[in-house]
Design a protein around this motif. Sequence first.
Motif, PDB file in Angstrom:
ATOM      1  N   LEU A  55      53.753  54.644  95.366  1.00  0.00           N
ATOM      2  CA  LEU A  55      53.681  53.281  95.878  1.00  0.00           C
ATOM      3  C   LEU A  55      52.408  53.073  96.690  1.00  0.00           C
ATOM      4  O   LEU A  55      51.829  54.017  97.212  1.00  0.00           O
ATOM      5  N   GLY A  56      51.989  51.821  96.797  1.00  0.00           N
ATOM      6  CA  GLY A  56      50.838  51.510  97.634  1.00  0.00           C
ATOM      7  C   GLY A  56      49.836  50.619  96.922  1.00  0.00           C
ATOM      8  O   GLY A  56      50.052  50.142  95.800  1.00  0.00           O
ATOM      9  N   ASN A  57      48.706  50.416  97.593  1.00  0.00           N
ATOM     10  CA  ASN A  57      47.648  49.584  97.024  1.00  0.00           C
ATOM     11  C   ASN A  57      46.950  50.271  95.855  1.00  0.00           C
ATOM     12  O   ASN A  57      46.449  49.599  94.946  1.00  0.00           O
ATOM     13  N   ALA A  58      46.877  51.600  95.879  1.00  0.00           N
ATOM     14  CA  ALA A  58      46.168  52.338  94.828  1.00  0.00           C
ATOM     15  C   ALA A  58      46.760  52.079  93.446  1.00  0.00           C
ATOM     16  O   ALA A  58      46.024  51.733  92.517  1.00  0.00           O
ATOM     17  N   PRO A  59      48.073  52.242  93.243  1.00  0.00           N
ATOM     18  CA  PRO A  59      48.621  51.924  91.919  1.00  0.00           C
ATOM     19  C   PRO A  59      48.462  50.456  91.562  1.00  0.00           C
ATOM     20  O   PRO A  59      48.277  50.115  90.388  1.00  0.00           O
ATOM     21  N   GLY A  60      48.525  49.564  92.564  1.00  0.00           N
ATOM     22  CA  GLY A  60      48.289  48.151  92.299  1.00  0.00           C
ATOM     23  C   GLY A  60      46.879  47.910  91.786  1.00  0.00           C
ATOM     24  O   GLY A  60      46.655  47.119  90.866  1.00  0.00           O
ATOM     25  N   LEU A  61      45.909  48.609  92.380  1.00  0.00           N
ATOM     26  CA  LEU A  61      44.526  48.494  91.941  1.00  0.00           C
ATOM     27  C   LEU A  61      44.359  49.029  90.517  1.00  0.00           C
ATOM     28  O   LEU A  61      43.722  48.395  89.666  1.00  0.00           O
ATOM     29  N   ILE A  62      44.948  50.179  90.245  1.00  0.00           N
ATOM     30  CA  ILE A  62      44.777  50.815  88.941  1.00  0.00           C
ATOM     31  C   ILE A  62      45.424  49.979  87.834  1.00  0.00           C
ATOM     32  O   ILE A  62      44.834  49.777  86.768  1.00  0.00           O
ATOM     33  N   VAL A  63      46.618  49.476  88.068  1.00  0.00           N
ATOM     34  CA  VAL A  63      47.290  48.685  87.036  1.00  0.00           C
ATOM     35  C   VAL A  63      46.539  47.376  86.800  1.00  0.00           C
ATOM     36  O   VAL A  63      46.481  46.864  85.670  1.00  0.00           O
TER      37      VAL A  63
END
Length: 284
Positions: A157-165
């Motif tokens: 969870l977090g901003n990193a997976p949001g960025l990658i997706v």
Amino acid sequence: MDPISKFLVAWKIPIGMWGKDFFTFLTDNFDTFFRGLSRGLNTLLDGTVDLLLMLPPSLLALLIALLAWWLQRSRALAFGVLIGLLFIINQGLWKQTVQTLVLVVAAAAASMAIGVPLGIWAAHKPKVYRFLLPVLDMMQTLPTFVYLIPVLTLFGLGNAPGLIVTIIFVIPTPVRLTHLGITSVPTAIVEAGEAFGATRRQLLWKVELPSALPTIMAGLTQSIMLSLSMVVFAALIGAGGLGTEINRALGSRRIDLGLESGLAIVVLAIVLDRMTRIGVGGRK
């Protein structure tokens, strides 16, 4: 059920199981890498958000309006940007807007950094484009929620997976538009450059890219808009921002919060669209 259907069901191709085994292999053998990358991206994104939030909201809004004026020399647009951002502050959604802004800018920048070179390569190598075409089609047509599951598995969870997706969703656009821009350069212009003895690198930087720049910049604008469209979905895997507020409004059926968050996204979309679409093309 007819015999053919029964046969097909009985001999189901285990695509889902193969995919599960693949991601299990990745998590078992490369979990340290993916978690480390996730922590690094989260630190970078959260640090940028914290740095921007250290500034008074009205001052940051003024700085963004000044940036809009510098990009395109338009007082009217700068004033409009300032009014729009002050409206967001008035609605009490400034922190969430900054989080969304950082995520969108990072995703669009990364997508352009990857997509433009791929588009140039594909434009000069037709075989590469024929290979990329079905991949790009799949990336653009695959339902967004399908992206979320493996990315969440690998990065948490977090901003990193949001960025990658978001990057995965956006990348096809700059690739396609860069390819279109390069392949649309008039042959006469390229031949004129060759006649003057230009090398392949000089043709790229001094002939093809300047001619294709409007199309490439359209790719940037579209990348920003597509990134904003992913805000709500990215919030489902821990990315903060306005998407979180919209999901809260949806879960609690709060029309007021949904309307406020939706309008904030619209304002942010208009601001970024005008700053990139007009600003870059306006400065000679």
